[in-house]
Design an enzyme around this catalytic site. Structure first.
Site, mmCIF file in Angstrom:
data_model
loop_
_atom_site.group_PDB
_atom_site.id
_atom_site.type_symbol
_atom_site.label_atom_id
_atom_site.label_comp_id
_atom_site.label_asym_id
_atom_site.label_seq_id
_atom_site.Cartn_x
_atom_site.Cartn_y
_atom_site.Cartn_z
ATOM 1 N N LYS A 83 0.799 -1.267 -0.011
ATOM 2 C CA LYS A 83 -0.168 0.012 -0.032
ATOM 3 C C LYS A 83 0.764 1.249 -0.021
ATOM 4 O O LYS A 83 0.311 2.436 -0.181
ATOM 5 C CB LYS A 83 -1.021 0.138 1.192
ATOM 6 C CG LYS A 83 -0.489 0.115 2.588
ATOM 7 C CD LYS A 83 -1.509 0.265 3.488
ATOM 8 C CE LYS A 83 -0.765 0.691 4.932
ATOM 9 N NZ LYS A 83 -2.030 0.851 6.016
ATOM 10 N N ASP A 84 2.189 1.016 0.401
ATOM 11 C CA ASP A 84 3.170 2.218 0.437
ATOM 12 C C ASP A 84 3.684 2.737 -1.088
ATOM 13 O O ASP A 84 4.477 3.401 -1.389
ATOM 14 C CB ASP A 84 4.138 2.096 1.374
ATOM 15 C CG ASP A 84 3.672 2.101 2.795
ATOM 16 O OD1 ASP A 84 2.561 2.717 2.932
ATOM 17 O OD2 ASP A 84 4.339 1.828 3.618
ATOM 18 N N ARG A 131 -8.645 8.114 2.441
ATOM 19 C CA ARG A 131 -9.728 7.230 2.113
ATOM 20 C C ARG A 131 -10.589 6.881 3.421
ATOM 21 O O ARG A 131 -11.838 6.722 3.345
ATOM 22 C CB ARG A 131 -8.602 6.006 1.902
ATOM 23 C CG ARG A 131 -9.462 4.635 1.500
ATOM 24 C CD ARG A 131 -8.644 3.726 1.429
ATOM 25 N NE ARG A 131 -7.638 3.264 2.715
ATOM 26 C CZ ARG A 131 -8.196 2.654 3.871
ATOM 27 N NH1 ARG A 131 -9.453 1.906 3.827
ATOM 28 N NH2 ARG A 131 -7.228 2.503 4.880
ATOM 29 N N ARG A 132 -9.899 6.801 4.448
ATOM 30 C CA ARG A 132 -10.624 6.408 5.740
ATOM 31 C C ARG A 132 -11.544 7.770 6.161
ATOM 32 O O ARG A 132 -12.656 7.342 6.512
ATOM 33 C CB ARG A 132 -9.595 6.096 6.851
ATOM 34 C CG ARG A 132 -8.849 4.586 6.623
ATOM 35 C CD ARG A 132 -7.753 4.343 7.848
ATOM 36 N NE ARG A 132 -7.268 3.199 7.701
ATOM 37 C CZ ARG A 132 -6.006 2.735 8.066
ATOM 38 N NH1 ARG A 132 -5.308 4.037 8.280
ATOM 39 N NH2 ARG A 132 -5.278 1.679 7.680
ATOM 40 N N ARG A 149 -0.546 10.248 12.725
ATOM 41 C CA ARG A 149 0.596 9.620 11.934
ATOM 42 C C ARG A 149 1.596 8.850 13.019
ATOM 43 O O ARG A 149 1.424 9.195 14.196
ATOM 44 C CB ARG A 149 1.643 10.250 10.886
ATOM 45 C CG ARG A 149 0.622 10.828 9.696
ATOM 46 C CD ARG A 149 1.433 11.319 8.679
ATOM 47 N NE ARG A 149 2.481 10.490 8.435
ATOM 48 C CZ ARG A 149 3.761 10.918 7.949
ATOM 49 N NH1 ARG A 149 4.075 12.182 7.817
ATOM 50 N NH2 ARG A 149 4.633 10.093 7.611
ATOM 51 N N ARG A 155 0.635 5.529 17.719
ATOM 52 C CA ARG A 155 -0.732 5.937 17.390
ATOM 53 C C ARG A 155 -1.422 5.074 18.623
ATOM 54 O O ARG A 155 -2.291 6.079 19.126
ATOM 55 C CB ARG A 155 -1.110 5.137 16.030
ATOM 56 C CG ARG A 155 -0.512 5.866 15.019
ATOM 57 C CD ARG A 155 -1.093 5.058 13.740
ATOM 58 N NE ARG A 155 -0.252 5.536 12.644
ATOM 59 C CZ ARG A 155 -0.611 5.667 11.346
ATOM 60 N NH1 ARG A 155 -1.870 5.372 11.005
ATOM 61 N NH2 ARG A 155 0.050 5.864 10.187
ATOM 62 N N CYS A 242 -1.283 10.825 -4.093
ATOM 63 C CA CYS A 242 -1.917 10.742 -2.672
ATOM 64 C C CYS A 242 -2.536 12.182 -2.344
ATOM 65 O O CYS A 242 -2.347 12.535 -1.276
ATOM 66 C CB CYS A 242 -0.721 10.149 -1.714
ATOM 67 S SG CYS A 242 -1.533 9.890 -0.268
#
Length: 311
Positions: A83-84, A131-132, A149, A155, A242
């Site tokens: 995904k990166d 997206r989230r 982040r 987190r 992005c």
């Protein structure tokens, strides 16, 4: 050309090192005489932790320095979270293997063990993912979503310190860190489509390194590779950066002796002029990339912009 030692390049986070060591272990089992070392490489994305990725250049910031090390032959393979990885790779490099996917869904970790629907009005949720964000807002418009982040431990610490009522993380990362006991809710794909490539580990190599390309072949998981490549075909049509929320998830379905692929995708509007455009495609595995590209064009035609940079 053969080698008796290979060097794996990776980011230095706990999760990235888990992934690199997972690959190292698999290669050592396949080739016991091969010496395998891991080199930690700090990327621009690791250095800038106080700004959303959409503002500082996208997820390619997590791979640029590692790819430079590949070009200079400081390392032989690069291990990435898929995904990166941007849609377009530098000429001379390729994703030579994509390993079997872990659970691709998102998960919520909350204080007081509350699900998304049980959170109080105006609950503060932590995520820097566009997206989230758009998908959370589609669930409940009252959510107060704030940037978050850092690595998984950072987190979770911010959550426990009371900065947030809940945080959203990738299920795969939580499982790989052995933190499944913290999960409050695994979010269904119908509610939140995962990020492109989420849950899959990819191995990037030099195209012309025949020895390395050959030895990592056994690590490729064909079903996962078909799905992730389709998702990345969707991303390529969208633009590959992005700055706009999007998601695409492909899965292989096997029913009644028939195998097909289902591809779900969304495109969101960060400016709020429209919410989420959603679509899907079903078809044969041989047409996976074409189906994904067609879906991306449909979403763009319905309301997107072909010049978008996307997440």
């Amino acid at each position: 050309m053969t080698k008796n030692k290979i060097i794996i390049g990776t980011r230095g986070s706990k999760l990235a090192l888990w992934q690199a060591n997972w690959i190292k272990d698999k290669l050592e089992r396949l080739y016991p005489d091969l010496v395998i070392e891991i080199e930690k490489i700090k990327t621009t994305g690791d250095k800038i932790t106080d700004a959303p990725l959409s503002r500082i250049g996208g997820k390619g910031l997590f791979v640029k320095e590692i790819e430079e090390a590949l070009f200079k032959s400081r390392i032989d393979i690069a291990v990435h979270s898929m995904k990166d990885v941007p849609a377009e790779l530098p000429e001379g490099l390729h994703i030579a293997a994509i390993c079997e996917r872990e659970n691709p869904r998102d998960a919520i970790i909350s204080n007081n063990n509350k699900s998304l629907q049980e959170l109080p009005d105006g609950a503060v949720l932590g995520t820097s993912s566009l997206r989230r964000t758009v998908q959370l807002k589609a669930i409940r418009t009252d959510f107060n979503i704030k940037p978050l982040r850092g690595n998984v431990d950072t987190r979770i610490k911010k959550l426990k310190n009371g900065d947030f009522d809940a945080i959203i993380l990738a299920m795969a990362g939580i499982k790989r860190m052995g933190l499944e006991n913290l999960i409050t809710e695994v979010i269904s794909e119908d509610t939140m489509i995962p990020a492109i490539g989420q849950g899959a580990i990819g191995i990037e190599t030099r195209v012309d390194d025949e020895f390395i390309n050959e030895i990592i072949k056994p690590l490729n998981h064909e079903d996962t590779a078909i799905c992730v490549r389709a998702e990345r075909a969707f991303l390529s049509i969208m633009g590959g950066g992005c700055q706009v929320p999007l998601a695409c998830h492909a899965k292989i379905l096997k029913q009644n002796n028939k195998t097909t692929i289902n591809i779900e995708g969304i495109l969101g509007d960060p400016d709020g002029k429209w919410s989420i455009i959603r679509g899907s495609r079903n078809g044969s595995l041989s047409q996976a990339n074409i189906l994904a590209e067609d879906l991306a064009r449909e979403l763009l035609d319905k309301g997107g912009n072909p010049n978008l940079l996307v997440e």
